[in-house]
Design a protein around this motif. Structure first.
Motif, mmCIF file in Angstrom:
data_model
loop_
_atom_site.group_PDB
_atom_site.id
_atom_site.type_symbol
_atom_site.label_atom_id
_atom_site.label_comp_id
_atom_site.label_asym_id
_atom_site.label_seq_id
_atom_site.Cartn_x
_atom_site.Cartn_y
_atom_site.Cartn_z
ATOM 1 N N HIS A 309 -80.313 25.290 -78.528
ATOM 2 C CA HIS A 309 -81.374 24.295 -78.751
ATOM 3 C C HIS A 309 -82.730 24.942 -78.462
ATOM 4 C CE1 HIS A 309 -81.931 24.018 -74.424
ATOM 5 N NE2 HIS A 309 -80.632 23.871 -74.274
ATOM 6 N N PHE A 310 -83.780 24.278 -78.932
ATOM 7 C CA PHE A 310 -85.114 24.830 -78.706
ATOM 8 C C PHE A 310 -85.658 24.408 -77.338
ATOM 9 C CE2 PHE A 310 -86.893 26.181 -83.139
ATOM 10 C CZ PHE A 310 -86.484 27.482 -82.892
ATOM 11 N N GLY A 311 -84.868 24.652 -76.289
ATOM 12 C CA GLY A 311 -85.378 24.531 -74.926
ATOM 13 C C GLY A 311 -86.286 25.719 -74.638
ATOM 14 N N PHE A 312 -86.881 25.724 -73.459
ATOM 15 C CA PHE A 312 -87.926 26.721 -73.181
ATOM 16 C C PHE A 312 -87.457 28.158 -73.377
ATOM 17 C CE2 PHE A 312 -89.982 23.019 -71.496
ATOM 18 C CZ PHE A 312 -91.295 23.254 -71.819
ATOM 19 N N HIS A 313 -86.290 28.497 -72.852
ATOM 20 C CA HIS A 313 -85.884 29.901 -72.934
ATOM 21 C C HIS A 313 -85.375 30.272 -74.321
ATOM 22 C CE1 HIS A 313 -81.604 28.904 -72.901
ATOM 23 N NE2 HIS A 313 -82.035 27.839 -72.274
ATOM 24 N N TRP A 314 -85.018 29.256 -75.140
ATOM 25 C CA TRP A 314 -84.490 29.554 -76.474
ATOM 26 C C TRP A 314 -85.540 29.437 -77.568
ATOM 27 C CZ3 TRP A 314 -79.334 26.950 -74.960
ATOM 28 C CH2 TRP A 314 -78.312 27.910 -74.862
ATOM 29 N N ILE A 315 -86.631 28.771 -77.254
ATOM 30 C CA ILE A 315 -87.693 28.684 -78.271
ATOM 31 C C ILE A 315 -88.647 29.872 -78.130
ATOM 32 C CG2 ILE A 315 -89.436 27.307 -76.985
ATOM 33 C CD1 ILE A 315 -89.679 25.581 -79.573
ATOM 34 N N THR A 316 -88.726 30.427 -76.900
ATOM 35 C CA THR A 316 -89.688 31.508 -76.655
ATOM 36 C C THR A 316 -89.471 32.753 -77.530
ATOM 37 O OG1 THR A 316 -88.412 31.741 -74.611
ATOM 38 C CG2 THR A 316 -90.689 31.043 -74.388
ATOM 39 N N PRO A 317 -88.234 33.122 -77.904
ATOM 40 C CA PRO A 317 -88.113 34.290 -78.788
ATOM 41 C C PRO A 317 -88.918 34.141 -80.080
ATOM 42 C CG PRO A 317 -85.971 33.710 -77.909
ATOM 43 C CD PRO A 317 -86.921 32.625 -77.475
ATOM 44 N N PHE A 318 -89.123 32.883 -80.511
ATOM 45 C CA PHE A 318 -89.868 32.665 -81.749
ATOM 46 C C PHE A 318 -91.370 32.558 -81.488
ATOM 47 C CE2 PHE A 318 -85.502 31.721 -82.208
ATOM 48 C CZ PHE A 318 -85.189 32.431 -83.353
ATOM 49 N N HIS A 319 -91.718 32.633 -80.208
ATOM 50 C CA HIS A 319 -93.107 32.851 -79.806
ATOM 51 C C HIS A 319 -93.332 34.342 -79.546
ATOM 52 C CE1 HIS A 319 -94.498 28.667 -79.157
ATOM 53 N NE2 HIS A 319 -93.243 28.405 -78.886
ATOM 54 N N ASN A 320 -92.373 35.170 -79.916
ATOM 55 C CA ASN A 320 -92.421 36.625 -79.688
ATOM 56 C C ASN A 320 -92.383 36.977 -78.209
ATOM 57 O OD1 ASN A 320 -92.612 37.038 -82.504
ATOM 58 N ND2 ASN A 320 -94.807 36.616 -82.398
ATOM 59 N N ILE A 321 -91.795 36.095 -77.421
ATOM 60 C CA ILE A 321 -91.622 36.312 -75.990
ATOM 61 C C ILE A 321 -90.128 36.569 -75.760
ATOM 62 C CG2 ILE A 321 -91.731 35.202 -73.710
ATOM 63 C CD1 ILE A 321 -93.990 33.368 -74.938
ATOM 64 N N ALA A 322 -89.801 37.578 -74.953
ATOM 65 C CA ALA A 322 -88.391 37.794 -74.615
ATOM 66 C C ALA A 322 -87.974 36.653 -73.685
ATOM 67 C CB ALA A 322 -88.205 39.140 -73.937
ATOM 68 N N GLY A 323 -87.432 35.612 -74.259
ATOM 69 C CA GLY A 323 -87.104 34.384 -73.518
ATOM 70 C C GLY A 323 -85.682 34.453 -73.006
ATOM 71 N N MET A 324 -85.532 34.454 -71.695
ATOM 72 C CA MET A 324 -84.220 34.740 -71.094
ATOM 73 C C MET A 324 -83.855 33.690 -70.055
ATOM 74 S SD MET A 324 -84.747 38.863 -70.643
ATOM 75 C CE MET A 324 -86.441 38.790 -70.073
ATOM 76 N N LEU A 325 -82.577 33.727 -69.718
ATOM 77 C CA LEU A 325 -81.983 32.823 -68.738
ATOM 78 C C LEU A 325 -81.313 33.632 -67.661
ATOM 79 C CD1 LEU A 325 -79.403 30.543 -70.593
ATOM 80 C CD2 LEU A 325 -81.306 29.749 -69.218
ATOM 81 N N THR A 326 -81.277 33.109 -66.436
ATOM 82 C CA THR A 326 -80.171 33.477 -65.565
ATOM 83 C C THR A 326 -79.447 32.183 -65.242
ATOM 84 O OG1 THR A 326 -81.143 33.202 -63.349
ATOM 85 C CG2 THR A 326 -81.581 35.296 -64.492
ATOM 86 N N GLU A 327 -78.164 32.292 -65.005
ATOM 87 C CA GLU A 327 -77.339 31.126 -64.688
ATOM 88 C C GLU A 327 -76.452 31.531 -63.522
ATOM 89 O OE1 GLU A 327 -77.008 28.062 -66.171
ATOM 90 O OE2 GLU A 327 -78.177 28.268 -68.022
ATOM 91 N N SER A 328 -76.695 30.908 -62.378
ATOM 92 C CA SER A 328 -75.897 31.241 -61.198
ATOM 93 C C SER A 328 -74.764 30.244 -61.026
ATOM 94 C CB SER A 328 -76.779 31.181 -59.942
ATOM 95 O OG SER A 328 -77.808 32.140 -60.032
ATOM 96 N N ALA A 329 -73.648 30.718 -60.521
ATOM 97 C CA ALA A 329 -72.555 29.800 -60.168
ATOM 98 C C ALA A 329 -73.075 28.842 -59.101
ATOM 99 C CB ALA A 329 -71.370 30.587 -59.639
#
Ligand SMILES: [Zn+2]
Length: 878
Positions: A309-329
Motif C-alpha cells: 500500500h502507499f503508506g509512508f515507507h512504500w510511497i517514498t520510493p516514488f518520491h525517489n527516497i529509499a523508503g525502508m522499514l524495520t520490523e521487530s518481533a
C-alpha cells in the motif's frame, strides 16, 4: 590474552559502543558540558522490563538535549496532534551544519529536482552538501520499540566523540521523528502502566491507538488527512526530500527478531532502479552491523514485499527516497515474552523455514524476548543507516540527483506524457481536493487560465489542470492518476495458482477513488499553463436576487456540508425529487430567507447558491436532519468507524457514538433515526467467539487467562441484536457498511446472499480494486451520483437479492458492470461478480436496512462514493 579472547574482547567493545551500554560519566563528553543520559533522565535503561517512555517526558528530554548538546540538536515543535499533544522533529547534525541548515535544505531541493540546474552546480552541491536521512518511530503506537530506542540513539549521537559519530554529524542531517503518533504513545503508556503487575498486564489497548484511525495511520500517507501525516508529509515530500527514510515498526513474535531492508518480491515498477538498489545497500549494511554487534535473528529480503500500500515507507520510493522499514518481533509491550524454540517458525515470504539461510544466517535460539532486545536491534539499524550514508556522502548525493534526473527523463520520453484533468468534472470541488493532495506530495501541477487542446484534438476548458510526467515524481503521478493493474505472475501466485494476498491494496489510484477523470495524454501540451503554487480552493457565488430561493448542486459532496451548516442555523431545506428546469434530482433548495447566511457558507464550502427559477412544488420534498448513531466498540477499536467519525466531522454531520450498554438498553428509536455499523465482522459486533481482530491477536484458549479487563470485553450480545431489530421494525434505518452487511443479512434473515462468500481465492480474489458499477441515480440514496461510476472493492461482499413473494420490498441501488468490471487493481474471477448487486435496501417492518458492500468512504479517500453514505443520513422519502 589469546588471539581468540582478544577477538572476543574486541567484539565486546564494539558491542558496548554500538549498543550504548550504561553511560560512563564523562565518556565522550567535552569537559564543560554534561549531557544527561536517558537512564539518568528517565530513571531506567531504555527497553528495561516493564518500563515505557512517556511522551511528555520524552519531549522534556529532547528539549534538555537541545540545551546540553552544544548545538548538535535542534527540536522543532511541528504543531499539535489530533489530540493536542506536541509533535516533534529532532534535527541532529554538527553545530556547523545546524548553523547553515536552510542553505543545506535548499541545496538538497536542487538535487531532488534538478530541472534547470547546471551539472556544475550539481557537482558543487554533491561536494558541499549533506546527506539527509529521516527516521520515524512507533507510528503504530503498540509497536513500542522506536519511541523507546530514539532517546538512546539521540544521546549516543550527541555524546559520543569517536570517529564514526563525528563522521555522521559532519556528513548527515538526521531528521528524527521520535514519535510518529504521540497520542497513541500516551494511550499505550497509560493503559500499560495502569495494569502492569496485575492479571491484565500487557493487555491490548481496547480502543484505537489514534483519535480516529489507529493502524491505518500509515495508509494515510496517500491523502494525509491527519495532522501527524501532514507534518511528516510536508517534511519529507516538500521541505526536505531526504535521500533515505526508515520507518521502525514491529511484527509478530514468533519469526525473525528483526526484519531489515530490502523488501522481498514483488516490487512495484516505475521507480528509479537505484532506489531499490539503495535499499539493498542500506539493508546489507544494517544486517552486517547487526551481526557485528552479535545480535541474532536478523532477516532481510523477506516478509515485506516491495509492492505494498502507499503508506509512508512504500510511497517514498516514488518520491525517489529509499523508503525502508524495520520490523521487530513484538514482546508483550515492555513485558518479556518467553518463547520455546519449537514455537519459532518461518512460513513467510522469503523466510519459509526457521533455519539458517542466506538472508537469515543467525537464527535467534528462543528464550525470553524483551523490549531491550528490540531496542538494541532497532538502534543498530538506525545507526547503520546514518553510518552508511556518512561514509558515502558523495555517492548518495550524486545518486539522489541521478534518480531525479532519470525519472524526469523517463517521464518526458514515455507515454503517457502527461495527464489532463478537465475543470469540467461531475464534482469540481472534489477536483480541488485531488489537486491539493497531489501538491501535498510535492507534485508539480499546472493550470490553464484559458484552456488548452491536445494534439489528439481534445479540448479542455479554462481552469483545467495539467500534470506533466517530465518531473522527478513521475512514478507517483502515474500511480495516483493512471489506471493501475496489480501484477499477476509467479511473484503473486503460489505454484497451484492461488493468489498471494498483496500487502493491502491492489492499486492506489486516487483520481479513481475521488471520482475524478484524469486523461492520459500521449503528447505533452506546451504553453498556456501556469504552475500552481498554493492550495486551490473555491469561493461559491451567491445569486444577487433569488425570489424563489437558491439551488445547491446535489452532485457536490460539499453541498452536504453547506446543508449541514444551514441546518445548524435552523434553516429548513428541501430536496429535488425529479429533474425540472434548471434543477436535477438530488439538488437542494434553500429558502430566500436564508440569504444572509449564504455568503459565509458559500465562502466556507465553495458551493454556489444559484437562483431558483420557479418553485418546484411537489417535485421537491422537505429534507430534515436525521439523528445519527454509530456503533463504537472495544476489542482494539474499529478503524472504519474512526474514519467515518472523522469524515462526519469534516462534513458537519452531528452523530452519537454508541457503545454496547446503550444498545442493549434498547428503545433506540427515541434517540436515533439512522444507526450505522461501519465495516466490521459479525462476531466483532456481537461479541461471539471467532471475532479475531488485532494485528498481533494471541490465540485464545479456554484454559489460558484472558488479559482483557472485563469492562472492555465488548459485543452487543443477543440483547443488542434484539434491540437493533426492534429499532428497524419501528421505523429506524439500519446502515451497514462492508463486512457489517453480514451482520444485517444473517441476524435479520434478509433474502440476500453474499455471492462471493465461500469461494476460494483461486476462484475469486479482489484486493483493493476499483470496479465499474451502474447506479440508479433516481434512487434517493444515489442522488447526485453519475449513472456509471467506480467503487472500491476490498475483499468486499457482493449480493444476490433472492426471489421471494416480497421482492417489491427490496431496492437495488448499485450493480456491478456486466463485463469489463475491473478498472484498476486485481479482479480474479469476474464472472462471480459481474451484474451482481453492490448496494441495496431491504424493507423490514416499518424501517429500512441499507447494505453497502463496497468501501464507500474508505480511509476518507473515496470521495467519489461518499454520497451513498451521506444520502442515507438525510431525511426524505426512502
Ligand atoms: Zn507497524
Amino acid at each position: 590474552m589469546t588471539a581468540l579472547t582478544r577477538r572476543f574482547a574486541g567484539l565486546m567493545l564494539i558491542a558496548a559502543i554500538g549498543l550504548g551500554a550504561p553511560a560512563v560519566p564523562g565518556r565522550g563528553v567535552s569537559a564543560q558540558t554534561k549531557i544527561t543520559s536517558p537512564e539518568q533522565f528517565f530513571g531506567f535503561q531504555m527497553g528495561a522490563d516493564r518500563k515505557l517512555v512517556h511522551w511528555p517526558k520524552a519531549v522534556e528530554y529532547y528539549r534538555l538535549l537541545e540545551k546540553e548538546s552544544g548545538g548538535k540538536v535542534k527540536v522543532v515543535d511541528m504543531g499539535p496532534t489530533e489530540m493536542g499533544n506536541p509533535f516533534l522533529l529532532v534535527i541532529i547534525t554538527s553545530p556547523a551544519n545546524q548553523a547553515r541548515l536552510e542553505q543545506y535544505r535548499q541545496m538538497n531541493l536542487e538535487l531532488s529536482d534538478p530541472r534547470g540546474v547546471s551539472e556544475a552546480e550539481i557537482k558543487k552541491i554533491v561536494a558541499d552538501g549533506k546527506v539527509v536521512i529521516c527516521q520515524t518511530m512507533s507510528m503504530h503506537a503498540n509497536e513500542v520499540g522506536g519511541i523507546n530506542m530514539a532517546p538512546e540513539l539521540t544521546y549516543d549521537l550527541v555524546s559520543r566523540t569517536d570517529a564514526d559519530t563525528q563522521r555522521i554529524l559532519e556528513n548527515v542531517i538526521y531528521l528524527e521523528i521520535p514519535s510518529f503518533n504521540p497520542d497513541g504513545a500516551i494511550m499505550i503508556h497509560d493503559f500499560y502502566m495502569k495494569y502492569v503487575g496485575t492479571e491484565y498486564e500487557a493487555a491490548s489497548l481496547p480502543w484505537l491507538y489514534h483519535k480516529y484511525i489507529g493502524h491505518d495511520n500509515n495508509r494515510d500517507a496517500l491523502t494525509m488527512n491527519m495532522k501527524d501525516s501532514q507534518y511528516v508529509g510536508k517534511l519529507m515530500f516538500v521541505d526536505w526530500k531526504p535521500q533515505a527514510y526508515v520507518d521502525h515498526h514491529h511484527m509478530g513474535s514468533y519469526g525473525a527478531r528483526i526484519y531489515v531492508p530490502p523488501y522481498a518480491e514483488p516490487i512495484r515498477p516505475m521507480a528509479d532502479p537505484l532506489v531499490w538498489r539503495e535499499m539493498q545497500w542500506y539493508g546489507g549494511h544494517i544486517a552486517y552491523k547487526e551481526e557485528e554487534a552479535g545480535l541474532s535473528g536478523v532477516s532481510n529480503t523477506s516478509q515485506y514485499s516491495g509492492w505494498g500500500h502507499f503508506g509512508f515507507h512504500w510511497i517514498t520510493p516514488f518520491h525517489n527516497i529509499a523508503g525502508m522499514l524495520t520490523e521487530s518481533a513484538s514482546a508483550r509491550l515492555a513485558t518479556p515474552l518467553y518463547i520455546d524454540p519449537s514455537q519459532l517458525a518461518g512460513g513467510a515470504r522469503g523466510l519459509e523455514t526457521y533455519k539458517e539461510q542466506m538472508n537469515f544466517p543467525n537464527p535467534w535460539p528462543g528464550g525470553w524476548w524483551t523490549l531491550r532486545g528490540i531496542v538494541e536491534r532497532q538502534k543498530v539499524s538506525a545507526w547503520a543507516t546514518l553510518d552508511l550514508a556518512a561514509r558515502n556522502k558523495e555517492t548518495v548525493l550524486w545518486n539522489a540527483y541521478l534518480k531525479a534526473r532519470r525519472q524526469t527523463e523517463r517521464g518526458a520520453a514515455g507515454k503517457p506524457a502527461a495527464y489532463a484533468i478537465s475543470a469540467n468534472q461531475h464534482d469540481p470541488l472534489t477536483l480541488n481536493k485531488l489537486v491539493n493532495a497531489l501538491m501535498a506530495h510535492g507534485i508539480e501541477v499546472q493550470r490553464s487560465p484559458k484552456g488548452f487542446s491536445t494534439a489528439a484534438g481534445m479540448t479542455y476548458p479554462a481552469g483545467s489542470f495539467y500534470v506533466s510526467l517530465a518531473q522527478p515524481k513521475m512514478g507517483l503521478i502515474r500511480y495516483l492518476l493512471g489506471e493501475t493493474h496489480y501484477m499477476d505472475n509467479e511473484h503473486t501466485r503460489r505454484p497451484d495458482g492461488t493468489p498471494i494476498r498483496p500487502y493491502d491494496m491492489g492499486q492506489d489510484v486516487l483520481a479513481e477513488f475521488m471520482g475524478i477523470k484524469a486523461d492520459p495524454l500521449d503528447d505533452a501540451v506546451t504553453g498556456d499553463v501556469v504552475t500552481v503554487t498554493a492550495p486551490v480552493s473555491a469561493v461559491g457565488n451567491v445569486a444577487p436576487a433569488a425570489r424563489f430561493g437558491y439551488v445547491l448542486d446535489g452532485r457536490l459532496n460539499d453541498s452536504f456540508r453547506a446543508v449541514n451548516l444551514l441546518w445548524d442555523k435552523g434553516v429548513a431545506v428541501r430536496r429535488v425529487r425529479a429533474a425540472g428546469t434548471g434543477i436535477r434530482a438530488g439538488d437542494w433548495i434553500v429558502p430566500a430567507s436564508a440569504g444572509p447566511l449564504a455568503a459565509s457558507i458559500a465562502r466556507q464550502t465553495g458551493v454556489d447558491f444559484t437562483a431558483l427559477g420557479a418553485d418546484p412544488g411537489p417535485a421537491a420534498f422537505d429534507s430534515t436532519r436525521l439523528r445519527i448513531g454509530m456503533y463504537r466498540r472495544y476489542r482494539g477499536g474499529n478503524m472504519d468507524e474512526g474514519w467515518t467519525r472523522w469524515l462526519f466531522e469534516q462534513f458537519g454531520f452531528p452523530f452519537a457514538e454508541v457503545y454496547d450498554a446503550e444498545i442493549r438498553a434498547g428503545n433506540l428509536n427515541a434517540k436515533y433515526d439512522v444507526f450505522i455499523f461501519a465495516d466490521d465482522s459479525t462476531a466483532m459486533i456481537t461479541g461471539e467467539p471467532g471475532g479475531g481482530g488485532g494485528e498481533f491477536q494471541r490465540a485464545s484458549f479456554a484454559g489460558v487467562p484472558d488479559t482483557t479487563p472485563p469492562e472492555y470485553r465488548s459485543g452487543i450480545g443477543s440483547d443488542g441484536v434484539a434491540a437493533i431489530k426492534d429499532f428497524v421494525r419501528k421505523g429506524g434505518t439500519l446502515l451497514t457498511l462492508g463486512g457489517a452487511t453480514d451482520f444485517a443479512i444473517t441476524r435479520f434473515g434478509l433474502p440476500v446472499r453474499n455471492v462471493v462468500a465461500g469461494l476460494s481465492s483461486k476462484e475469486f480474489f479482489c484486493p483493493g480494486s476499483t470496479l465499474r458499477v451502474r447506479i440508479d441515480n433516481a434512487h434517493p440514496l444515489a442522488y447526485g451520483m453519475p449513472a456509471e461510476g467506480l467503487v472500491l472493492f476490498h475483499y468486499s461482499p457482493a449480493f444476490d437479492v433472492v426471489a421471494t413473494d416480497f421482492n417489491h420490498r427490496n431496492e437495488i441501488v448499485v450493480r456491478y458492470a456486466d463485463r469489463n468490471v475491473e478498472r484498476s487493481g486485481w479482479l480474479n474471477g469476474e464472472k462471480y461478480i459481474a451484474s451482481k448487486t453492490a448496494m441495496a435496501t431491504v424493507a423490514h417492518g416499518a424501517g429500512t436496512i441499507v447494505l453497502i458492500g463496497f468501501r464507500t468512504q474508505n480511509r476518507a479517500q473515496t470521495h467519489g462514493t461518499y454520497k451513498f453514505l451521506f444520502n442515507a443520513l438525510v431525511g426524505g422519502p426512502r
